[in-house]
Design a protein around this motif. Structure first.
Motif, PDB file in Angstrom:
ATOM      1  N   ASP A 100       8.344  36.645  30.014  1.00 19.73           N
ATOM      2  CA  ASP A 100       7.117  36.071  29.451  1.00 19.73           C
ATOM      3  C   ASP A 100       6.076  37.160  29.189  1.00 19.73           C
ATOM      4  O   ASP A 100       5.092  36.957  28.495  1.00 19.73           O
ATOM      5  CB  ASP A 100       6.557  35.016  30.408  1.00 19.73           C
ATOM      6  CG  ASP A 100       6.411  35.527  31.812  1.00 19.73           C
ATOM      7  OD1 ASP A 100       5.289  35.634  32.302  1.00 19.73           O
ATOM      8  OD2 ASP A 100       7.448  35.885  32.441  1.00 19.73           O
ATOM      9  N   LEU A 101       6.326  38.365  29.735  1.00 21.10           N
ATOM     10  CA  LEU A 101       5.384  39.474  29.524  1.00 21.10           C
ATOM     11  C   LEU A 101       5.921  40.417  28.433  1.00 21.10           C
ATOM     12  O   LEU A 101       7.068  40.305  28.005  1.00 21.10           O
ATOM     13  CB  LEU A 101       5.178  40.246  30.835  1.00 21.10           C
ATOM     14  CG  LEU A 101       4.669  39.428  32.028  1.00 21.10           C
ATOM     15  CD1 LEU A 101       4.636  40.291  33.279  1.00 21.10           C
ATOM     16  CD2 LEU A 101       3.287  38.842  31.739  1.00 21.10           C
ATOM     17  N   ASN A 137       8.758  43.383  44.246  1.00 21.64           N
ATOM     18  CA  ASN A 137       8.024  42.854  43.095  1.00 21.64           C
ATOM     19  C   ASN A 137       8.850  42.633  41.830  1.00 21.64           C
ATOM     20  O   ASN A 137       8.316  42.266  40.800  1.00 21.64           O
ATOM     21  CB  ASN A 137       6.821  43.729  42.726  1.00 21.64           C
ATOM     22  CG  ASN A 137       5.700  43.492  43.711  1.00 21.64           C
ATOM     23  OD1 ASN A 137       5.560  42.385  44.218  1.00 21.64           O
ATOM     24  ND2 ASN A 137       4.933  44.529  43.998  1.00 21.64           N
ATOM     25  N   ALA A 138      10.156  42.872  41.911  1.00 23.38           N
ATOM     26  CA  ALA A 138      10.989  42.603  40.735  1.00 23.38           C
ATOM     27  C   ALA A 138      11.065  41.097  40.487  1.00 23.38           C
ATOM     28  O   ALA A 138      11.241  40.649  39.357  1.00 23.38           O
ATOM     29  CB  ALA A 138      12.389  43.179  40.945  1.00 23.38           C
ATOM     30  N   GLY A 139      10.958  40.322  41.576  1.00 22.12           N
ATOM     31  CA  GLY A 139      10.965  38.856  41.417  1.00 22.12           C
ATOM     32  C   GLY A 139      12.053  38.149  42.205  1.00 22.12           C
ATOM     33  O   GLY A 139      12.449  37.029  41.881  1.00 22.12           O
ATOM     34  N   LYS A 140      12.542  38.786  43.280  1.00 23.58           N
ATOM     35  CA  LYS A 140      13.631  38.200  44.075  1.00 23.58           C
ATOM     36  C   LYS A 140      13.250  36.842  44.665  1.00 23.58           C
ATOM     37  O   LYS A 140      13.977  35.866  44.527  1.00 23.58           O
ATOM     38  CB  LYS A 140      14.030  39.145  45.219  1.00 23.58           C
ATOM     39  CG  LYS A 140      14.668  40.430  44.750  1.00 23.58           C
ATOM     40  CD  LYS A 140      15.012  41.346  45.907  1.00 23.58           C
ATOM     41  CE  LYS A 140      13.804  41.846  46.668  1.00 23.58           C
ATOM     42  NZ  LYS A 140      12.841  42.645  45.870  1.00 23.58           N
ATOM     43  N   SER A 141      12.082  36.811  45.313  1.00 23.85           N
ATOM     44  CA  SER A 141      11.771  35.542  45.980  1.00 23.85           C
ATOM     45  C   SER A 141      11.380  34.473  44.959  1.00 23.85           C
ATOM     46  O   SER A 141      11.641  33.298  45.164  1.00 23.85           O
ATOM     47  CB  SER A 141      10.709  35.731  47.060  1.00 23.85           C
ATOM     48  OG  SER A 141       9.478  36.023  46.498  1.00 23.85           O
ATOM     49  N   SER A 142      10.819  34.890  43.826  1.00 27.29           N
ATOM     50  CA  SER A 142      10.527  33.904  42.780  1.00 27.29           C
ATOM     51  C   SER A 142      11.837  33.306  42.258  1.00 27.29           C
ATOM     52  O   SER A 142      11.934  32.100  42.015  1.00 27.29           O
ATOM     53  CB  SER A 142       9.783  34.550  41.612  1.00 27.29           C
ATOM     54  OG  SER A 142       8.622  35.194  42.077  1.00 27.29           O
ATOM     55  N   LYS A 185       8.570  39.063  50.863  1.00 31.84           N
ATOM     56  CA  LYS A 185       7.453  38.531  50.098  1.00 31.84           C
ATOM     57  C   LYS A 185       6.144  38.607  50.888  1.00 31.84           C
ATOM     58  O   LYS A 185       5.071  38.792  50.320  1.00 31.84           O
ATOM     59  CB  LYS A 185       7.739  37.096  49.692  1.00 31.84           C
ATOM     60  CG  LYS A 185       6.796  36.694  48.596  1.00 31.84           C
ATOM     61  CD  LYS A 185       6.964  35.304  48.118  1.00 31.84           C
ATOM     62  CE  LYS A 185       5.762  35.067  47.229  1.00 31.84           C
ATOM     63  NZ  LYS A 185       5.829  34.014  46.367  1.00 31.84           N
ATOM     64  N   ARG A 220      14.123  45.882  43.473  1.00 34.07           N
ATOM     65  CA  ARG A 220      13.039  46.567  44.175  1.00 34.07           C
ATOM     66  C   ARG A 220      11.900  45.574  44.442  1.00 34.07           C
ATOM     67  O   ARG A 220      11.847  44.506  43.810  1.00 34.07           O
ATOM     68  CB  ARG A 220      12.556  47.760  43.362  1.00 34.07           C
ATOM     69  CG  ARG A 220      11.841  47.371  42.095  1.00 34.07           C
ATOM     70  CD  ARG A 220      11.115  48.559  41.504  1.00 34.07           C
ATOM     71  NE  ARG A 220      10.704  48.295  40.142  1.00 34.07           N
ATOM     72  CZ  ARG A 220       9.649  47.564  39.810  1.00 34.07           C
ATOM     73  NH1 ARG A 220       8.910  46.991  40.733  1.00 34.07           N
ATOM     74  NH2 ARG A 220       9.344  47.384  38.542  1.00 34.07           N
ATOM     75  N   SER A 273      12.655  34.163  33.070  1.00 36.74           N
ATOM     76  CA  SER A 273      11.333  34.255  33.661  1.00 36.74           C
ATOM     77  C   SER A 273      11.362  33.359  34.890  1.00 36.74           C
ATOM     78  O   SER A 273      11.395  32.136  34.776  1.00 36.74           O
ATOM     79  CB  SER A 273      10.258  33.775  32.682  1.00 36.74           C
ATOM     80  OG  SER A 273       9.059  33.563  33.402  1.00 36.74           O
ATOM     81  N   ALA A 274      11.427  34.006  36.042  1.00 37.58           N
ATOM     82  CA  ALA A 274      11.530  33.228  37.286  1.00 37.58           C
ATOM     83  C   ALA A 274      10.263  32.407  37.483  1.00 37.58           C
ATOM     84  O   ALA A 274      10.298  31.310  38.037  1.00 37.58           O
ATOM     85  CB  ALA A 274      11.762  34.162  38.463  1.00 37.58           C
ATOM     86  N   LEU A 275       9.170  32.952  36.983  1.00 40.62           N
ATOM     87  CA  LEU A 275       7.893  32.267  37.159  1.00 40.62           C
ATOM     88  C   LEU A 275       7.852  30.968  36.347  1.00 40.62           C
ATOM     89  O   LEU A 275       7.412  29.929  36.835  1.00 40.62           O
ATOM     90  CB  LEU A 275       6.752  33.191  36.712  1.00 40.62           C
ATOM     91  CG  LEU A 275       5.347  32.803  37.151  1.00 40.62           C
ATOM     92  CD1 LEU A 275       5.205  32.918  38.656  1.00 40.62           C
ATOM     93  CD2 LEU A 275       4.331  33.706  36.457  1.00 40.62           C
TER      94      LEU A 275
HETATM   95  P1  GDP Z   1      10.044  40.231  45.204  1.00 35.57           P
HETATM   96  O1  GDP Z   1       9.204  41.223  45.942  1.00 35.57           O
HETATM   97  O2  GDP Z   1      11.176  40.890  44.483  1.00 35.57           O
HETATM   98  O3  GDP Z   1      10.505  39.077  46.024  1.00 35.57           O
HETATM   99  O4  GDP Z   1       9.116  39.657  44.018  1.00 35.57           O
HETATM  100  P2  GDP Z   1       8.277  38.290  43.961  1.00 35.57           P
HETATM  101  O5  GDP Z   1       9.165  37.151  43.638  1.00 35.57           O
HETATM  102  O6  GDP Z   1       7.428  38.182  45.172  1.00 35.57           O
HETATM  103  O7  GDP Z   1       7.386  38.576  42.666  1.00 35.57           O
HETATM  104  C1  GDP Z   1       6.457  39.620  42.607  1.00 35.57           C
HETATM  105  C2  GDP Z   1       5.326  39.262  41.684  1.00 35.57           C
HETATM  106  O8  GDP Z   1       5.814  39.059  40.366  1.00 35.57           O
HETATM  107  C3  GDP Z   1       4.657  37.945  42.066  1.00 35.57           C
HETATM  108  O9  GDP Z   1       3.276  38.068  41.851  1.00 35.57           O
HETATM  109  C4  GDP Z   1       5.265  36.942  41.109  1.00 35.57           C
HETATM  110  O10 GDP Z   1       4.393  35.862  40.832  1.00 35.57           O
HETATM  111  C5  GDP Z   1       5.493  37.774  39.871  1.00 35.57           C
HETATM  112  N1  GDP Z   1       6.594  37.252  39.061  1.00 35.57           N
HETATM  113  C6  GDP Z   1       7.854  36.944  39.465  1.00 35.57           C
HETATM  114  N2  GDP Z   1       8.582  36.496  38.417  1.00 35.57           N
HETATM  115  C7  GDP Z   1       7.779  36.540  37.334  1.00 35.57           C
HETATM  116  C8  GDP Z   1       7.973  36.209  35.946  1.00 35.57           C
HETATM  117  O11 GDP Z   1       9.029  35.772  35.487  1.00 35.57           O
HETATM  118  N3  GDP Z   1       6.902  36.403  35.125  1.00 35.57           N
HETATM  119  C9  GDP Z   1       5.709  36.879  35.570  1.00 35.57           C
HETATM  120  N4  GDP Z   1       4.724  37.031  34.686  1.00 35.57           N
HETATM  121  N5  GDP Z   1       5.490  37.191  36.847  1.00 35.57           N
HETATM  122  C10 GDP Z   1       6.523  37.035  37.741  1.00 35.57           C
END
Ligand code: GDP
Length: 450
Positions: free
Chosen positions: A329-330, A222-227, A274, A220, A352-354
């Motif tokens: 990490d959260l 903000n799950a972190g796909k693009s990260s 994104k 969904r 943690s993709a970040l």
């Molecule tokens: P997408 O909409 O699925 O592509 O999600 P994004 O990759 O754009 O990530 C959404 C938000 O979550 C962004 O603000 C990222 O920086 C944050 N984010 C992604 N991965 C992580 C992670 O592993 N840890 C944390 N704390 N934040 C993350």
């Protein structure tokens, strides 16, 4: 026949055929002159390409004398300074002096027609040129060395050994030779069948190496796909190639990490999402999940599962799936013991993709899922070409048909017809018997100059 190769620091104009030395002699003035008859094969000479007394370029010319050349004909290669203008000029000079332009693949086609390589080897040249990963290039090189040709030839010999006895029994029934028994024929067919089946099966591995594991990243917003995508593409060891996707507006990226070939589907869609311009909807996610070999379903582990997450889990059920718990990490709200996740897949990886943590575990999981470590290119024969795979599958069908005619008690001459068909099918692979149309089709896939 001649051709111009690429544009770079150095360019090569390549000529093959009876007249190539004669033509090069007219345009090339070596620093130390030697009559062509006295130049040995594999010699490189230094000098200038000259037209009407004017120097066009300073070059090196390599001489290859028949039959010891790529095409088995006399060949020479003019190594020029790269750059389109000079190369084109030299090419034109060759043409003016009697050369004709080569078609794509014509050098390799001549090597085939002149009997230096068989069709399998010629096709492997295409595979090596187009290889996207080291593993793929390696299989191509092995094929070029003739491993696969040797296996097919050995299989054909096994069949021929029995076929000869059958022919004698049919044509000279009056001779008192030991009759070939049905058991002998069936035994031979079974041996051949096992070997062909092994080759047929290797195609699945070959396909993975060649085309990459089609991978969909779903989750969904903000799950972190693009990260995740960025983390994968940023890996030092990743070799990345971009392709136009099969559907409009999609980009596919081929990533090769530690020999794991991934073809990431719809990376453009993920990036667009994104920008918040367009979120990937469930229906779009469904579409890309359907076309993939691997689904990576990603969840934000710092939040409870939402309805959308549950829908994503539903989609993930449909195939080979890795569940990624992102943002470890959260503070966690869901963990790997969650029954709703475990019901969908046992392959659960925390990352943690970040922070770039856990990616290694993801790669190990993929490697395990697809038995990638078991694909041993050094000891195994792998076919990667769909034409070969189809012919092998047809040959296996022929074996079944032949066995049936024997079981049905058909006379030997009928059995012989089926076995001949089988031989023909195998002959098509190495090109001993193959129509001109097929040959032209195969060589047309080559790039220019090869
Ligand atoms: P997408 O909409 O699925 O592509 O999600 P994004 O990759 O754009 O990530 C959404 C938000 O979550 C962004 O603000 C990222 O920086 C944050 N984010 C992604 N991965 C992580 C992670 O592993 N840890 C944390 N704390 N934040 C993350």
């Amino acid at each position: 026949m001649l051709r111009l190769l690429g544009i770079g620091g150095i360019g090569i104009v390549r000529m093959s055929g009876e007249k190539s030395f004669e033509i090069v002699e007219k345009i090339f003035k070596p620093k130390t002159y030697q009559a062509v008859e006295n130049i040995k094969g594999y010699t490189i000479k230094y000098g200038n390409i000259v037209e009407n007394g004017e120097i066009i370029d300073e070059v090196l010319v390599s001489y290859f004398k028949a039959p010891k050349s790529y095409t088995t004909e006399n060949m020479c290669e003019i190594n020029t300074h790269g750059g389109n203008i000079i190369m084109r000029k030299i090419l034109e000079l060759c043409l003016k002096n009697g050369a004709i332009l080569a078609k794509p693949g014509e050098f390799t086609q001549r090597a085939f027609l002149n009997g230096r390589i068989d069709l399998l080897q010629a096709e492997s040249v295409i595979d090596i040129i187009n290889a996207k990963s080291e593993k793929e290039a390696k299989t191509g090189v092995k094929q070029l060395e003739g491993f696969l040709s040797k296996e097919i030839k050995e299989i054909k010999h096994k069949i021929m050994d029995v076929m000869v006895n059958i022919e004698v029994a049919i044509d000279y029934p009056e001779y008192d030779v030991d009759d070939v028994t049905n058991e002998q024929i069936i035994e031979m067919l079974n041996i051949v069948n096992t070997r062909l089946k092994k080759l047929e099966k290797s195609f699945d591995n070959g396909k993975l190496i060649k085309e990459g594991i089609k991978t969909a990243i779903i989750g969904r917003p903000n799950a972190g796909k693009s990260s995740l995508l960025n983390a994968i593409l940023k890996e030092d060891r990743a070799i990345v190639t971009e392709y136009e996707g099969t559907t409009r507006d999609t980009i596919e990226e081929f990533v090769n990490i530690n020999g794991i070939p991934l073809k990431l589907i719809d990376t453009a869609g993920i990036r667009k999402a994104k920008d918040e311009v367009e979120k990937i909807g469930i229906s779009k996610s469904k579409e890309i999940a359907m076309m993939s070999d691997l689904i990576i379903a990603i969840f934000d582990s710092s939040k409870e599962l939402t309805d959308e997450d549950l829908e994503i889990l539903q989609l993930a059920k449909s195939g080979k799936t890795i569940i990624l718990l992102n943002k470890i990490d959260l503070e966690p709200k869901i963990n790997r013991e969650d029954e709703r996740l475990r019901k969908v897949s046992n392959h659960i990886v925390e990352i943690s993709a970040l922070n770039n943590t856990g990616l290694e575990n993801l790669y190990n999981e993929i490697s395990k899922m697809f038995n990638l470590s078991e694909i041993n290119l050094d000891s195994e024969l792998i076919i990667t070409n769909i034409r070969h795979k189809n012919l092998i599958s047809k040959a296996i069908e022929d074996i079944e048909k032949t066995k049936k005619t024997i079981k049905d008690g058909m006379p030997l001459d009928i059995v012989a017809i089926y076995i001949k068909e089988l031989l023909e099918m195998l002959g098509n692979i190495t090109g001993d018997i193959v129509s001109d149309d097929i040959i032209n089709e195969i060589f047309s896939k080559f790039c220019l100059g090869k």
